[in-house]
Scaffold this motif. Structure first.
Motif, short mmCIF file in Angstrom:
data_model
loop_
_atom_site.label_atom_id
_atom_site.label_comp_id
_atom_site.label_asym_id
_atom_site.label_seq_id
_atom_site.Cartn_x
_atom_site.Cartn_y
_atom_site.Cartn_z
N UNK A 259 0.83 -1.21 0.00
CA UNK A 259 0.00 0.00 0.00
C UNK A 259 0.86 1.26 0.00
N UNK A 260 0.52 2.20 -0.85
CA UNK A 260 1.26 3.46 -0.94
C UNK A 260 2.43 3.42 -1.91
N UNK A 261 2.88 2.25 -2.30
CA UNK A 261 4.06 2.14 -3.17
C UNK A 261 3.73 2.50 -4.62
N UNK A 262 2.50 2.35 -5.02
CA UNK A 262 2.12 2.66 -6.41
C UNK A 262 2.32 4.14 -6.73
N UNK A 263 2.25 5.01 -5.72
CA UNK A 263 2.41 6.44 -5.94
C UNK A 263 3.88 6.87 -5.98
N UNK A 264 4.79 5.98 -5.64
CA UNK A 264 6.22 6.32 -5.62
C UNK A 264 6.75 6.37 -7.05
N UNK A 265 7.39 7.49 -7.39
CA UNK A 265 7.97 7.67 -8.72
C UNK A 265 9.34 7.01 -8.79
N UNK A 266 9.67 6.46 -9.95
CA UNK A 266 10.98 5.88 -10.18
C UNK A 266 11.72 6.82 -11.13
N UNK A 267 12.83 7.37 -10.66
CA UNK A 267 13.61 8.34 -11.41
C UNK A 267 14.89 7.69 -11.93
N UNK A 268 15.34 8.10 -13.09
CA UNK A 268 16.55 7.53 -13.68
C UNK A 268 17.82 8.00 -12.97
N UNK A 269 17.78 9.19 -12.41
CA UNK A 269 18.97 9.75 -11.76
C UNK A 269 18.56 10.47 -10.48
N UNK A 270 19.54 10.76 -9.67
CA UNK A 270 19.30 11.46 -8.40
C UNK A 270 18.78 12.86 -8.68
N UNK A 271 17.62 13.21 -8.10
CA UNK A 271 17.06 14.55 -8.30
C UNK A 271 17.60 15.53 -7.26
N UNK A 272 17.21 16.78 -7.39
CA UNK A 272 17.57 17.80 -6.40
C UNK A 272 16.50 17.87 -5.33
N UNK A 273 16.26 16.77 -4.65
CA UNK A 273 15.21 16.69 -3.63
C UNK A 273 15.85 16.30 -2.29
N UNK A 274 15.01 16.26 -1.26
CA UNK A 274 15.50 15.87 0.07
C UNK A 274 15.74 14.37 0.12
N UNK A 275 16.96 13.97 0.41
CA UNK A 275 17.27 12.55 0.51
C UNK A 275 16.73 12.00 1.83
#
Length: 101
Positions: free
Chosen positions: A23-39
């Motif tokens: 549950x909740x995992x379907x909304x998680x985005x998969x990105x090709x590279x590290x974004x400029x977001x909070x790790x």
């Protein structure tokens, strides 16, 4: 006879996945590279890449590794993941990110 039964069992399960989306995992985005977001952390996930002497489909193993990483993300407040390492021997390391809000 035993090897025929093993082969039949392998063929019967070859299209099945062993890992299901949490549950909740379907909304998680998969990105090709590290974004400029909070790790939010890192996770190493693993699945069986072979059944006895038979290797599992590379694409199926990759899909299952991604699903496992997505399953972990909501638990640390992450909404995106990106691979840190390529899959190897049924294992892969992922970074978890919070990009929204």
């Amino acid at each position: 006879m035993r090897s025929i039964l093993l082969l039949a069992a392998l063929l019967a399960t070859s299209g099945c996945t062993f890992v299901h989306m949490a549950p909740g995992a379907a909304e998680v985005k998969v990105l090709a590279a590290a974004p400029g977001c909070e790790k939010r952390g890192e996770v190493e996930v693993s699945v069986k890449d072979r059944l006895g002497p038979y290797e599992r489909s590379e694409s199926q193993v990759r899909d299952e590794l991604e699903t496992l990483a997505r399953n972990e993300a909501p638990g640390v407040g992450a909404d995106s993941i990106s691979p840190i390492t390529p899959p190897r021997d049924g294992e892969q390391r992922w970074a978890m990110w919070r990009c929204a809000g």
